[in-house]
Enzyme design. Structure first.
Site, PDB file in Angstrom:
ATOM      1  CB  SER A   1      34.531  36.010  -5.590  1.00 41.39           C
ATOM      2  OG  SER A   1      34.092  35.751  -4.270  1.00 41.39           O
TER       3      SER A   1
ATOM      4  CE1 TYR B   1      39.901  34.530  -4.428  1.00 38.76           C
ATOM      5  CE2 TYR B   1      37.986  35.360  -3.233  1.00 38.76           C
ATOM      6  CZ  TYR B   1      38.542  34.517  -4.178  1.00 38.76           C
ATOM      7  OH  TYR B   1      37.739  33.647  -4.870  1.00 38.76           O
TER       8      TYR B   1
END
Length: 288
Positions: A178, A191
């Site tokens: 990401s 995350y």
């Protein structure tokens, strides 16, 4: 194709979210695109989290390029069966495995079932993940931290370890990381940590396999922000309306806009590429 630049306020209580409940539905296919079945002809791909979001778009794009697909998903059966029907309509095979990848035995089972069904495995896409928005670091519970790491990192580790004995020359492993792995996010700390771990896994495993002369390539795709079930299930409803508007392109991306990067990395066109990350993030410049 044109894509939405804003979204109506919404929230889903289930996590991960359900694609068929999103408004508008994510764009995961281009009906004007017809794959020639030459880039991935008769290859077998296993995609975790392939039932929805980016995983769904990748599964369909792989099938359009001639691949047969195994989709590993948690409990989103309606979403999984939707993409299965679409892949089979293309004349390709789609094998569904419902399981929790946080458990090592489940990952080993998924690989074993895939080999038994297709007799081989050429492409592994570690895509399944969870994310939870937390306003302060101190509020990240031990349970949340544990689940995020076990899903996003342990799952990829277990799947890769189980898959490696079956992969061969020209096989490909692709990890979904990401944009937050590179610039961080104050409300997605755990995350972001997991996605940084996947970047390190990508680079380190690529080096290891290159030195062993296995011919297996390991790369990553770093999306963000992309309109997937993650968003309404992990963000406050009021944040949805402006999701992605801070990118240079001024909007969130759609799953279909990520799929091409995975097709490229899985194909022989990327035969000299390993240990790398393709950034699909609407134009943000990141330090790799």
């Amino acid at each position: 194709m044109s894509f939405p630049t804003s979204f109506p306020s919404q929230h889903q209580s289930q996590h991960p979210g359900l694609e068929h409940m999103m408004n508008p539905l994510p764009v995961y296919d281009d009906d004007q695109y017809v794959g020639k079945g030459i880039m991935l002809q008769d290859k077998v791909a296993l995609i975790t989290g392939g039932d929805s979001g980016i995983g769904r778009a990748v599964a369909l794009a792989f099938a359009k390029q001639g691949a047969n697909v195994c989709i590993v998903y948690l409990n989103e059966s309606e979403d999984a069966n939707t993409i299965k029907t679409q892949i089979e309509a293309l004349g390709r095979q789609c094998f569904l495995i419902e399981t929790d990848i946080t458990d090592k035995a489940n990952c080993e089972m998924a690989i074993s079932k895939t080999i038994n069904h297709f007799n081989k495995l050429d492409i592994l896409v570690n895509n399944a993940a969870v994310q939870y928005t937390t306003q302060k670091f101190e509020l990240i519970s031990d349970a949340q931290f544990d689940k995020t790491f076990k899903t996003n990192v342990y799952g990829a580790f277990y799947m890769t370890k189980a898959a490696l004995p079956h992969l061969k020359q020209s096989s490909s492993i692709i990890n979904t990381t990401s944009v937050v792995a590179f610039h961080g996010n104050e409300t997605l700390i755990d995350y972001s940590m997991t996605k940084g771990a996947l970047v390190a896994l990508t680079r380190s495993l690529a080096m290891s396999l290159a030195k062993s002369k296995s011919g297996i390539r390991v790369n990553a795709v770093a999306p963000g922000p992309i309109w997937t079930p993650f968003i309404p299930s992990s963000m406050d409803a009021t944040q949805i309306t402006s999701f992605g508007s801070n990118t240079p392109l001024g909007r969130a991306g759609q799953p279909i806009e990520c799929a091409g990067a995975y097709v490229f990395l899985a194909s022989d066109a990327a035969s000299y590429i390993t240990g790398q990350t393709i950034h699909v993030n609407g134009g943000e410049i990141v330090n790799a």
